[in-house]
Motif scaffolding. Structure first.
Motif, PDB file in Angstrom:
ATOM      1  N   VAL A 663       0.846  -1.195   0.000  1.00 28.13           N
ATOM      2  CA  VAL A 663       0.000   0.000   0.000  1.00 28.13           C
ATOM      3  C   VAL A 663       0.881   1.244   0.000  1.00 28.13           C
ATOM      4  O   VAL A 663       1.860   1.336   0.754  1.00 28.13           O
ATOM      5  N   ASP A 664       0.547   2.195  -0.865  1.00 30.86           N
ATOM      6  CA  ASP A 664       1.198   3.504  -0.872  1.00 30.86           C
ATOM      7  C   ASP A 664       0.435   4.400   0.106  1.00 30.86           C
ATOM      8  O   ASP A 664      -0.721   4.761  -0.146  1.00 30.86           O
ATOM      9  N   THR A 667      -0.971   7.869  -1.333  1.00 29.67           N
ATOM     10  CA  THR A 667      -2.042   7.945  -2.335  1.00 29.67           C
ATOM     11  C   THR A 667      -3.195   6.992  -2.075  1.00 29.67           C
ATOM     12  O   THR A 667      -4.275   7.148  -2.651  1.00 29.67           O
ATOM     13  N   GLY A 668      -2.963   5.988  -1.242  1.00 28.35           N
ATOM     14  CA  GLY A 668      -3.993   4.982  -1.013  1.00 28.35           C
ATOM     15  C   GLY A 668      -4.013   3.899  -2.075  1.00 28.35           C
ATOM     16  O   GLY A 668      -4.830   2.979  -2.010  1.00 28.35           O
ATOM     17  N   GLU A 669      -3.132   3.982  -3.048  1.00 29.03           N
ATOM     18  CA  GLU A 669      -3.054   2.932  -4.059  1.00 29.03           C
ATOM     19  C   GLU A 669      -2.484   1.656  -3.444  1.00 29.03           C
ATOM     20  O   GLU A 669      -1.688   1.711  -2.496  1.00 29.03           O
ATOM     21  N   TRP A 670      -2.862   0.533  -3.992  1.00 29.80           N
ATOM     22  CA  TRP A 670      -2.380  -0.729  -3.463  1.00 29.80           C
ATOM     23  C   TRP A 670      -2.230  -1.747  -4.589  1.00 29.80           C
ATOM     24  O   TRP A 670      -2.780  -1.573  -5.671  1.00 29.80           O
ATOM     25  N   THR A 706     -12.718  -4.313  -2.645  1.00 26.75           N
ATOM     26  CA  THR A 706     -11.645  -3.329  -2.770  1.00 26.75           C
ATOM     27  C   THR A 706     -11.923  -2.188  -3.756  1.00 26.75           C
ATOM     28  O   THR A 706     -11.375  -1.101  -3.592  1.00 26.75           O
ATOM     29  N   THR A 795     -11.495   1.115  -1.257  1.00 23.49           N
ATOM     30  CA  THR A 795     -11.006   1.937  -2.354  1.00 23.49           C
ATOM     31  C   THR A 795      -9.812   2.759  -1.870  1.00 23.49           C
ATOM     32  O   THR A 795      -9.530   2.827  -0.664  1.00 23.49           O
ATOM     33  N   SER A 796      -9.118   3.403  -2.800  1.00 22.82           N
ATOM     34  CA  SER A 796      -7.980   4.236  -2.396  1.00 22.82           C
ATOM     35  C   SER A 796      -8.418   5.320  -1.417  1.00 22.82           C
ATOM     36  O   SER A 796      -7.694   5.650  -0.469  1.00 22.82           O
ATOM     37  N   GLU A 797      -9.635   5.870  -1.628  1.00 24.88           N
ATOM     38  CA  GLU A 797     -10.146   6.895  -0.706  1.00 24.88           C
ATOM     39  C   GLU A 797     -10.382   6.312   0.682  1.00 24.88           C
ATOM     40  O   GLU A 797     -10.041   6.938   1.703  1.00 24.88           O
ATOM     41  N   ILE A 799      -8.922   3.704   1.959  1.00 27.42           N
ATOM     42  CA  ILE A 799      -7.613   3.389   2.530  1.00 27.42           C
ATOM     43  C   ILE A 799      -6.973   4.643   3.113  1.00 27.42           C
ATOM     44  O   ILE A 799      -6.432   4.631   4.234  1.00 27.42           O
TER      45      ILE A 799
END
Length: 811
Positions: A663-664, A667-670, A706, A795-797, A799
């Motif tokens: 997980v970043d 940014t919430g990216e994974w 996710t 979701t990234s948000e 997270i």
């Protein structure tokens, strides 16, 4: 094949063939070869019976059926508001549109204006009360589909409505005590049926955890949308080609809408381009409208929904909201739990009651809960009526106990796997479920132990801890989650199936059964079962389209029971034919019936080997019946809906998965880096198809937890995520670079078809491990012992919100 196959498709077919070759190697091809030499046709990997048709584009779906002369097309005019009353409809402008033949309203329906699968609370066309934005109000029938759609689009200007304030969330409905069915309650306490004992156990426990969880719904996103093609027949008959998982229910609902008896309606389905539960009950509305139009106009009518309209009209997986209160000890063992489940049912009952029942019956997942109280509420909202989806409530039930156990482990500062193992069903008194069924086939501990070893879980846990200690921005997470999934419909009478098997004079075999093929390989498995029983090669067997005039009163192809029920029914029919042929051959050659052998397209008797086709031809001359019906009813099932107790499941399917993510935290990216899956399918009928189902179920479930987020406008009630442009599903890029999928070796303890186990739904719970691996990575960004408030979908948000919360708490 008759059609020219493009080079690109041939290349894809080549890739598919290479993939299959690799799968065969993974599945011990030498063992399969020995099985084939011995005459076995089950337990071997073979391609889907329509695989070549799929990759060449020559598989016939409903929209590919050649249209008869005079075919008309239908489109639907939809409500522009979510709640209120329909005052009047000025449809003159719609009728005046080019190509329009007729416009239908609720007043034109000859029979009952209802397509509800259980309760009569779901109108085919709006009859005054507006229930959700997108509700069908009128149907336009025109010469072309484009003409019908253009005319139907006038709904926004020709409908005069009195709008009301909509109820759009399950929390709002719950506050208003607005439900589609009465609340459900399951209480199991060692002190009796009184919930006070459960509350006392929670209060007196050494530790306590309270909290809530939101889990969103999920769009089925079948590749083939909802479609029905209705053909009027002589004498008031109606033939409906329908993309449906439940032809018999479509038959009865169409008959009611037409005001005729069931025998006047024939529903047929050769195959679907996916269903996932979305075509179990909700195909009825479109079948009914097409049939009504075809009857009133005495012309064929096709209704194929545009993808946006499909999203706006149909329901999907129920979202759930939970509140829990749990008492546990210092080892993380649960001593008592009180749970409230509120599902997002939508505007009508549909299958919400059954979904809630299964959710309650799967809350325990793989764990012993000594004191438990569950209260389920199916919230009524002004949105689409939610319905069946792969897992049918089971995933929504089990995700909550996993969330609780993960929270307990983090509060204790222990590895979540240790806490999960401490709560596993075991032996003695701790093997009875909250609904009073004994877990007699428990294999979860050895299965998890095998996966822990094969995935190198312990070493990877240490490696990830070291990585996180040295990485400020990127954090890794690891999780292992188990699955125990009950197999059977939780309504007793649905657990039955029929089949017909015909043997023709040339030795070829035609099979018809009550299940429907939606890409899952049901017809392939049934054909394998019949080929095995009659000792013939797979190529001799053909499975015909599902047809209500062949096998009557069938159950939906759902609840993972397709192969269990229809395989057993087809086996019963094939066994009857084999016994007749064996008796004929034994009489001819002076042998005993039990000494006749069928294998490899041959019949062996008294030291002689006969060709199967020759035996069939000989039997025909002696007037031996060469066709038979078969029937199967799952034994030992019981259920008391009032007390929510009984024996609702024939057996359990088990599995476990380990997932590793990165997980970043900025940014919430994974990204899912690796997944190891070990799943129990008993003695597999077709290992290649089963592995494909496990892989597909895993990715689909990962999407649900996710990235697949449903959003309604908070004021108007418009579903904002109503197209692929606004609704995100997993793609090939979301598959992990390391994806290890294996079948757990073993046989079903129950007498299922060849001791196999269902594989359709249980694998969808395996990606729980992805969600909790993400939560594990988020926890690494906070202080030791933090419990990230991650909601689903992650979701990234979502997270980023959870990361912000744990970092704020750390400061």
């Amino acid at each position: 094949m008759n059609k020219a196959v493009p080079t690109a498709l041939l290349q894809n077919a080549g890739v598919f063939a290479d993939y299959q070759a690799n799968q065969r190697q993974r599945l011990n091809a030498s063992a399969e070869s020995r099985a084939m030499e011995g005459g076995a046709r089950v337990g071997v990997s073979r391609p889907h019976e329509s695989a070549e048709l799929h990759v060449s584009g020559s598989a016939t779906y409903c929209d590919d059926i050649p249209e008869l002369a005079g075919t008309l097309h239908c489109a639907l005019g939809l409500s522009p508001v979510a709640a209120g009353r329909l005052l009047e409809s000025d449809l003159a402008a719609v009728r005046a549109m080019p190509g329009v033949v007729r416009v239908l309203t609720a007043a034109d329906i000859p029979g009952e204006n209802n397509c509800g699968s259980v309760l009569h609370d779901d109108p085919i066309l709006c009859d005054g009360e507006i229930r959700f934005l997108g509700q069908p109000v009128f149907a336009v029938i025109a010469h072309t589909r484009e003409q019908a759609r253009r005319a139907a689009a006038l709904a926004k200007t020709v409908l005069k409505v009195e709008a009301a304030e909509p109820v759009l969330t399950p929390r709002q409905a719950h506050e208003k005590q607005q439900y589609v069915v009465p609340p459900m309650n399951l209480v199991r306490s060692t002190s009796g049926r009184d919930e006070s004992g459960i509350r006392a156990a929670i209060a007196s426990a050494p530790r306590r955890l309270t909290g809530s969880l939101d889990v969103g719904g999920q769009e089925q996103f079948y590749l083939e949308g909802q479609i029905s093609y209705a053909l009027p027949k002589e004498g008031g008959g109606m033939h409906v080609h329908c993309s449906t998982q439940h032809p018999s229910e479509m038959q009865f609902l169409v008959a009611h809408a037409l005001g005729v008896r069931a025998h006047a309606v024939l529903v047929e389905c050769r195959r679907m381009g996916g269903g996932f539960g979305g075509k179990e009950s909700q195909s009825a509305q479109f079948a009914c409208i097409a049939a009504i139009a075809a009857r009133l106009l005495d012309r064929p009518v096709k209704l194929r929904l545009d993808r946006d309209d499909d999203f706006l009209i149909t329901g999907r997986r129920h979202g759930f909201w939970y509140e829990y209160d749990v008492g546990y000890d210092d080892d993380g063992r649960i001593l008592g739990v009180a749970l409230q489940l509120v599902s997002h049912a939508g505007h009508s009952a549909d299958l919400s009651a059954a979904v809630m029942t299964r959710a309650i019956c799967h809350f325990d997942n793989a764990y012993w809960l000594p004191e438990v109280a569950m209260h389920g509420f199916c919230a009524k909202t002004n949105t689409q009526s939610n319905t069946a989806f792969r897992g049918f409530g089971g995933p929504q039930g089990a995700i909550c106990i996993e969330y609780i156990l993960d929270g307990i482990a983090r509060s204790l500062g222990r590895d979540a796997l240790a806490v999960r193992r401490a709560n596993f069903y075991g032996v003695g008194e701790n093997n009875v479920t909250p609904y009073r069924q004994t877990v007699s086939d428990n294999i979860i501990a050895p299965l998890v132990g095998q996966l822990v070893a094969s995935s190198n879980y312990a070493a990877r846990r240490e490696e990830i801890a070291a990585f996180n200690a040295g990485s400020e921005v990127l954090k890794k997470g690891l999780a292992l989650t188990p699955v125990k999934f009950g197999i059977s419909f939780n309504v007793k009478h649905l657990n039955q199936a029929g089949a017909l098997v015909h043997v023709y004079l040339d030795g070829s075999i035609l099979v018809n059964h009550g299940g429907t093929e939606m890409g899952q390989g049901l017809n392939t498995k049934v054909a394998q079962v019949v080929a095995h029983e009659l000792g013939v090669n797979f190529g001799r067997v053909r499975v015909s389209a599902t047809d209500t005039s062949k096998v009557a009163n069938t159950s939906a192809t759902a609840a993972s029971t397709g192969s269990d029920l229809n395989g057993k029914a087809a086996q019963d029919a094939a066994q009857k034919i084999r016994q007749r042929l064996a008796a004929h051959v034994a009489q001819q050659h002076g042998a005993r019936i039990e000494d006749v052998r069928f294998a490899n397209d041959q019949v062996t008797v008294a030291g002689k080997t006969l060709d199967f086709s020759a035996v069939v031809a000989s039997a025909y001359l002696e007037r031996v019946q060469l066709w038979s019906d078969g029937f199967y009813a799952t034994p030992g099932l019981s259920w008391d809906a009032k007390t929510m107790t009984g024996h609702p499941f024939y057996y359990y399917a088990y599995g476990a998965a380990v997932s590793e993510v990165v997980v970043d935290t900025l940014t919430g990216e994974w990204k899912l880096l690796r997944a190891d899956l070990l799943h129990d399918v008993g003695q597999s009928l077709n290992p290649a198809i089963d592995i494909g189902q496990i892989e597909g179920g895993f990715i689909q479930g990962m999407g649900w937890l996710t990235m697949e987020e449903l959003v309604w406008h908070p004021k108007s009630g418009l579903l904002m995520t109503h197209a692929p442009s606004t609704y995100k599903i997993p793609t090939a890029n979301d598959c992990p670079p390391t994806f290890n999928v294996r079948l757990f070796e073993g046989r079903n303890a129950e007498d299922s078809i060849h001791r196999s186990k269902a594989v359709g739904e249980p694998p969808l719970l395996l990606p729980f491990s992805v969600f909790f691996a993400i939560r594990d990575a988020i926890a690494a960004a906070g202080a030791p012992g933090c419990v990230p408030p991650l909601q689903a979908p992650a979701t990234s948000e979502a997270i980023l919100r959870a990361i912000t919360a744990v970092q704020a708490a750390a400061h």
